[in-house]
Each structure stands twice: as C-alpha cells, then as structure tokens.
Scaffold this active site. Structure first.
Site, PDB file in Angstrom:
ATOM      1  N   LYS A  81       1.553  -0.969   0.542  1.00 28.67           N
ATOM      2  CA  LYS A  81      -0.270  -0.259   0.412  1.00 28.67           C
ATOM      3  C   LYS A  81       0.584   1.078   0.135  1.00 28.67           C
ATOM      4  CE  LYS A  81      -4.544   1.439   1.929  1.00 28.67           C
ATOM      5  NZ  LYS A  81      -5.228   0.990   2.793  1.00 28.67           N
ATOM      6  N   GLU A 124     -20.487  -4.571   8.788  1.00 24.10           N
ATOM      7  CA  GLU A 124     -21.418  -3.185   9.863  1.00 24.10           C
ATOM      8  C   GLU A 124     -22.513  -4.121  10.046  1.00 24.10           C
ATOM      9  OE1 GLU A 124     -19.823  -2.378   7.234  1.00 24.10           O
ATOM     10  OE2 GLU A 124     -18.611  -0.558   7.638  1.00 24.10           O
ATOM     11  N   ARG A 140     -26.637  -0.778   5.018  1.00 22.27           N
ATOM     12  CA  ARG A 140     -26.692  -1.421   4.912  1.00 22.27           C
ATOM     13  C   ARG A 140     -26.539  -2.290   6.064  1.00 22.27           C
ATOM     14  NH1 ARG A 140     -20.370  -3.543   2.508  1.00 22.27           N
ATOM     15  NH2 ARG A 140     -21.207  -2.719   0.733  1.00 22.27           N
TER      16      ARG A 140
HETATM   17  C1  LIG Z   1     -19.167  -1.080   3.749  1.00 22.12           C
HETATM   18  C2  LIG Z   1     -18.351   0.124   3.823  1.00 22.12           C
HETATM   19  N1  LIG Z   1     -17.516   0.130   5.116  1.00 22.12           N
HETATM   20  C3  LIG Z   1     -16.140   1.059   4.940  1.00 22.12           C
HETATM   21  C4  LIG Z   1     -15.490   1.545   3.779  1.00 22.12           C
HETATM   22  C5  LIG Z   1     -14.652   2.363   3.986  1.00 22.12           C
HETATM   23  N2  LIG Z   1     -13.420   1.596   3.372  1.00 22.12           N
HETATM   24  C6  LIG Z   1     -12.933   2.090   2.524  1.00 22.12           C
HETATM   25  S1  LIG Z   1     -11.104   1.481   2.136  1.00 22.12           S
HETATM   26  C7  LIG Z   1     -11.264   0.568   3.191  1.00 22.12           C
HETATM   27  C8  LIG Z   1     -10.716  -0.461   3.387  1.00 22.12           C
HETATM   28  C9  LIG Z   1     -10.723  -1.714   2.680  1.00 22.12           C
HETATM   29  O1  LIG Z   1      -9.389  -2.273   2.278  1.00 22.12           O
HETATM   30  P1  LIG Z   1      -8.857  -2.794   1.495  1.00 22.12           P
HETATM   31  O2  LIG Z   1     -10.431  -3.816   0.416  1.00 22.12           O
HETATM   32  O3  LIG Z   1      -7.434  -4.225   1.658  1.00 22.12           O
HETATM   33  O4  LIG Z   1      -8.265  -1.736   0.345  1.00 22.12           O
HETATM   34  P2  LIG Z   1      -6.639  -1.425  -0.022  1.00 22.12           P
HETATM   35  O5  LIG Z   1      -7.587   0.402   0.589  1.00 22.12           O
HETATM   36  O6  LIG Z   1      -5.550  -1.987   1.322  1.00 22.12           O
HETATM   37  O7  LIG Z   1      -6.815  -1.169  -1.062  1.00 22.12           O
HETATM   38  C10 LIG Z   1     -12.944   1.580   4.111  1.00 22.12           C
HETATM   39  C11 LIG Z   1     -12.656   0.294   5.655  1.00 22.12           C
HETATM   40  C12 LIG Z   1     -17.119   1.472   2.936  1.00 22.12           C
HETATM   41  N3  LIG Z   1     -16.373   1.479   1.886  1.00 22.12           N
HETATM   42  N4  LIG Z   1     -18.004   0.315   3.228  1.00 22.12           N
END
Ligand SMILES: Cc1ncc(C[n+]2csc(CCOP(=O)(O)OP(=O)(O)O)c2C)c(N)n1
Length: 635
Positions: A293, A379, A407
């Site tokens: 990342k 969630e 959700r």
């Molecule tokens: C339902 C929901 N909950 C929380 C989020 C906030 N959120 C956005 S990206 C993320 C982390 C995603 O991690 P990953 O899929 O590993 O992607 P990375 O950013 O590490 O590339 C979160 C918790 C979201 N977008 N949707």
C-alpha cells in the site's frame, strides 16, 4: 521529492500518448515499466493538490496496467471493489486530461462512475460488492453466450465483509467463469484485522505450527500402521506444515481455483499470470496478488493508514497542508468524550467496522484495549455483536459513518430495536460529506431511522451538545442513534461537567412572531444567522432546536407553529421521509394546516463538492433559509 524510484527522463511522454487501453497494449515491457512510473508521478502530484485515496491507488499501478494490457476492456469487465484505488484505471481510460479535476466540484469523481466512462462497470464506494456484481455479470454473460471475461479486484480488507463471502460461496456453487483478484496488502484503512487476515499472510506462528504438528503426530501414533520414519519426517517438518496450510486451501474449499501468491509490482509476472488465466482457466479462479500500500511514495509506504485518504499535502515532506478552520472536529469531541465516559463507566465498550481512525476511536483503543473491538468491514455483524454485548449488561457504542450504516438497517430494527437493547449507534459523517460524493453522503439516515419503534434519535446542534447527548445516551435503557456531521464543530466551549438532557425535549433559541424556523442538527447555526438577517428586514423569526428527531417535541413545535402561523424546516438530509416530513405529519395530526416549507435534498443523488457548495445548492445555508422565508412571507 520522496518518490522511491526516481522518475525517468521520459517522464510524461508515454502517458501522454495513452488515450485508451488499446494504446497501452502496443507498448513493450520496459515501456510499461516506465509508464508505471509516470502514472505514479501523476497520481502523487495530483492528489497532493486535490486530496484523495493515495495509498490504495499507488498500490495497484502495475496491477491496473497489467489488467488493461491483458484483458480486452471494456468488453471484458473490470469491477473495482470500493473503487478508491481506481486512479490508474482512470488515467488509462481516456480521462488523463481531466485528472487534475479529481474530486473537485463538477470535476472527475474519486470513484468509478458509469456516467463518466464505459470502462467503469459499476458505481462503487461502499466495500465488498465486487464479487456479487461480477458474479451477476458473469451469469448474465453466460445466459447470452457472451464470452467476455469478468474480473473483480478486491482488497484483503474488503474481503472481511460477509457480502464478499456470500459472493464467493455462490460463485463456487455456480461454477461460472469468474476471475477474482485478491489485492493483499495486509491493510484495511488501518492494519487489517480478523482470522482470515492472518491466514492470508500465512503468519502461522511457531507455536501454532508446533501445536498442529503435535496434534497430527498424536493422531498418527494412534494408527499402528504408521512407521517411525514418517514421524521423524514430520518432526522436522515445521516448514512443510506451514506450506501445507496455504491461503489457497480456503478458496479451494469454496471451489475456486487458487493461484498465487504472486508479486504485485512485477509487471512480467502479473502479465504472464493473467494471460495464463485468460487463456486456460475455466470456472471461478482467485489470483492472490501481494502489493504494498502506498508503493513508490515513501511517506505513504511508511504510513499507509495516514495516506489511505488524505487532504492536500506537501510532496516533499508528506505533511498535510494547513486547514484554515481550526475548530475541533465532531469526531475528535466524540472520541474524547467517549474516553471520559468510559473512565466512569466500566460497562462502556466501543466497536468500529475497520475505521478506528476515521471514527475517532484511536485514543479509546489505546486506553481501553479490552473494551475496544475492530470487527473488520462488517457493519451488519457490528450491530448484532453490539446487541449481544448489551444482552450481557454492557453498554456498547458502535461508531460508524452514516452511509455505511445503511447496510445494517435490518440488524438495527430486528436485533437491537425489537428487543429494545441499550445500544448506541454513533453516526459520524451524517449529511453531505464533500469530495467523496454520493456513495458517502449520509443524507438518508433521518428518513430510515424515523420509523423504527423504541429508537431514540438525537441530533446535536454543536459539539457541546454532542458530548451532552453522548452522556445522556449512556443513561438510556433502550437503543439510541446519535447523528452528527463531518468536519469542524461550531467552535463553542465544551461544558466541563456532564448533564442529562430531557428526552424528547427541544429548546427555544429565539422567540419570534412571523415564522417558525425548525432546523435540525448542523442547520441550527445557519438558521440563527438567517433569523438575525430577517430581523434586519423587519421579519421576526422564532428558532427552535428540536434536539430529538424521535421522540419529537410535539408540544413545543405545535405551540410555536400555531403562534407564528408559518413554518420552515431545515435539514442536511433528504426531504423524503426526513425531519420536515415528521413535522408536517405532526402539524397535520394537530389540524394545523399552516404555510410550510421543507428544506433539504430532493429526490436525486447529490454529486461531490464542498459541503458549503452543496448546502448552498440545496438552499439550506443562511442565504437559502432567508430566501425561503421571504418567499413564504410573500405567498
Ligand atoms: C461498507 C463500507 N465500510 C467501510 C468503508 C470504508 N473503507 C474504505 S476503503 C476501506 C479499507 C479497504 O481495505 P482493502 O479492501 O484492503 O483496500 P486497500 O485500501 O487496502 O487497498 C474501508 C474500511 C467502505 N468503503 N464501505
């Protein structure tokens, strides 16, 4: 510049010639590598100005190039989970010229958007939808004998959500051609959590392996046919046991063909693997790609959590550019208050769904590690988990952004409100949120909370009221939702001691004879400003802060509505089924058919843009309220 690999002297030249993935497919491998550098430079320099999801996008530069190189996009479909990592995808699909407008008002969205490009296959923003979307697309293609490929790209964080598993489970059963790319950087926004996460990273500790080995040994000993030789081999076999329990086992059990892990920043490996899968694979396949990342920008690689989503920053140091508004944020007041309350009440526990930083729970997690739970991006589970804690006498606070709470509505209704459990849901980022746009605006919560029996809904007008409501919610014996906006508070002083607010009681902030202004939450201060301006024009406006959407202070509202004869409600929410609707219904029930205006958002999704612009467009800032009152007076 702290970019890890220095830019080449060809900087900008290759990217300038890429108007669609077709141009990309003409490049050689060394050229693709140079292109990756140019893309990285462009993303870093642009996001330093606009803000945005920097670290996720930097992590998939090579993966994105390889995908567009190997697959016949847009005929083959790329489905980006969350969509926050799609900046390279945007740069390569004909949007290079608009890239500087990223997240700006009327500019390019920070997420994939179907109206923006035929390469954007779905609207995304909320996590863990990609596998279900893709499986549906694969099934649709199969019915129509369309041989195009569907590729879901999902992060290890997003893989923690139940919906991702629901998709995998169904995909394994359907057996359709589907490619899932697991982009594994071991990070959600913060460090990824959960049993799956340690399984993926294969960090089986020596202790776990030894336990496993002893267990297997015991079993084998019980079989008389097993010779001592096998046991000797087994005793030396820590590494092979480690190798046996690969992440692939899990996906193979779900009937996916598992490939990987493969290095996610080596274009040659990526291209070879993807070509192989494209040409030879049938049924569901999961390619496990290991990425870093923030790759290529040192501050982001070192602090990927801080650079997940970031405002404008200084490229040389990585430091955020100064924010003119120095008032403390609602999130900070929330986090500090929760810690104060937790020091006084050992029943208080806090839950986040993968957002300890964004929801202000970092200090809480450090001070009360046993009373803090990060459940991953889950969630629905978080709400029912909170219900379980409440059933055992705890006082759980689930802190979540309003739009992500959407959700978990059924869990709130069925698992919390029906049994009337003392769970508090703190809805941060309610109302419009700004540059993240329609996927992240929290403009529906007043509407989807209003109809739930047993639920109390509190909406503070400022940060001081937020802390008092938080305290008040701890003393309730049923469910509470506390709704507050993104950003800075009103800059008011915080009371040093807590006091209980009377349930369902509003406050008269200003008396008046000509019109009643009924703003809720963050619309109270603009309404007060509007009332002051109206007075200069000879119009006397009363202002009531209702404090509670539910129970509504019926008596106070009807008394003042009758006294003034005109009503204007103002909310940072949809007007469909929201606060204004509740007031209209109340007035109607009381037979008070008064001239009324309901101000808020109409029946359409709201684009991204600065909060102030969006409030102004909806006519819910001070100017808009003055305008509406003048219209009402004229009518
Ligand atoms: C339902 C929901 N909950 C929380 C989020 C906030 N959120 C956005 S990206 C993320 C982390 C995603 O991690 P990953 O899929 O590993 O992607 P990375 O950013 O590490 O590339 C979160 C918790 C979201 N977008 N949707």
């Amino acid at each position: 510049m702290l970019i890890v690999d220095p830019p080449t002297n060809q900087q900008g030249k290759l990217l300038e010639a890429i108007n669609s993935p077709r141009d990309l497919r003409r490049l050689s491998l060394p050229e693709l590598e140079i292109l990756a550098q140019e893309v990285r430079e462009t993303i870093i320099t642009t996001v330093a100005e606009t803000g945005g999801h920097l670290a996720p996008s930097l992590g998939v530069v090579e993966l994105t190039i390889a995908l567009h190189y190997v697959f016949d996009t847009p005929r083959d479909r790329l489905v980006w989970d969350v969509g926050h990592q799609a900046y390279t995808h945007k740069l390569l699909t004909g949007r290079r010229d608009r890239f500087a407008t990223l997240r700006q008002y009327k500019g390019m969205s920070g997420f994939p958007k179907r109206t923006e490009s035929e390469y954007d296959t779905v609207e995304s923003g909320h996590s863990s939808t990609s596998i279900s979307y893709s499986l549906g697309m694969a099934a649709g293609k199969a019915i129509q004998a369309d041989r195009g490929k569907v590729i879901a790209i999902i992060g290890d964080g997003s893989m923690t959500a139940g919906m991702a598993f629901e998709g995998l489970n169904h995909a394994g059963d359907l057996g359709k051609d589907l490619i899932v790319i697991l982009n594994d950087n071991e990070m959600s926004i913060s460090k990824n959590v959960g049993a799956l996460s340690s399984f993926l990273s294969r960090k089986l500790t020596g202790k776990t392996i030894r336990r496993l080995r002893d267990h297997i040994e015991e079993r084998l000993m019980a079989l008389s046919s097993v010779g001592e030789n096998i046991l000797t081999v087994l005793r030396k076999s820590e590494e092979s046991i480690k190798g046996f329990f690969t992440p692939g086992m899990l996906f193979e059990a779900l009937k996916f063909n598992y490939i990987g892990p493969i290095p996610g920043h080596e274009l040659d490996d990526l291209i070879a693997t993807l070509e192989n899968v494209r040409d030879n694979s049938h049924g569901p396949v999961l390619i496990h790609v290991i990425t870093t990342k923030g790759k290529g920008y040192k501050p982001a690689e070192t602090h990927p959590g801080d650079f997940h989503g970031i405002g404008p920053f200084d490229i040389a140091t990585g430091a955020p550019k100064k924010n003119a508004n120095s008032a403390v944020s609602y999130t900070k007041v929330f986090g500090d208050t929760l810690c104060r309350l937790a020091r006084q009440d050992a029943r208080l526990v806090a839950i986040t769904a993968a957002m300890p930083g964004g929801t202000g729970l970092q200090s809480f997690s450090a001070e009360f590690p046993e009373r803090f739970f990060d459940v991953g991006i889950a969630e629905q589970h978080a709400v029912t988990f909170a219900a379980g804690l409440a059933l055992e006498g705890m006082r759980p606070f689930f802190v979540v952004y309003s739009s992500f709470m959407q959700r978990a509505l059924d869990q709130l209704i069925h698992d919390v409100c029906l049994p009337n459990l003392p769970v508090t849901i703190a809805l941060d980022r309610s109302g419009v949120v700004g540059a993240d746009g329609p996927t992240h605006h929290g403009v529906f919560d007043l509407s989807f909370l209003r109809f739930i029996p047993n639920l109390t809904v509190m909406v503070p007008k400022d940060e001081n009221e937020l802390q008092q409501m938080l305290h008040t919610s701890l003393n309730q014996n049923g469910p509470v939702v506390l709704r507050y906006p993104r950003g800075s508070g009103e800059g008011v002083a915080l009371d040093s001691s807590f006091q209980n607010l009377d349930l369902g009681k509003g406050e008269v902030l200003r008396e008046g004879n000509d019109v009643l202004l009924l703003p809720i939450g963050n619309r109270v201060y603009p309404a007060m400003a509007a009332a002051a301006r109206l007075e200069e024009q000879g119009i006397s406006a009363a202002v009531i802060n209702p404090r509670f959407l539910k129970p509504l202070d019926s008596e106070l509202i009807t008394t003042w509505a009758a006294r003034t004869g005109r009503v204007v409600t103002i909310e940072d929410n949809s007007i469909l089924g929201g606060f204004g609707s509740a007031v209209l219904q109340l007035l109607n029930q009381q037979g008070l058919l008064l001239p009324t205006k309901i101000l808020g958002y109409g029946d359409s999704f709201i684009e991204h843009g600065p909060q102030a612009t969006l409030w102004s467009n909806a006519g819910i800032d001070a100017d808009g309220i003055v305008r509406s009152v003048l219209e009402l007076m004229r009518e």
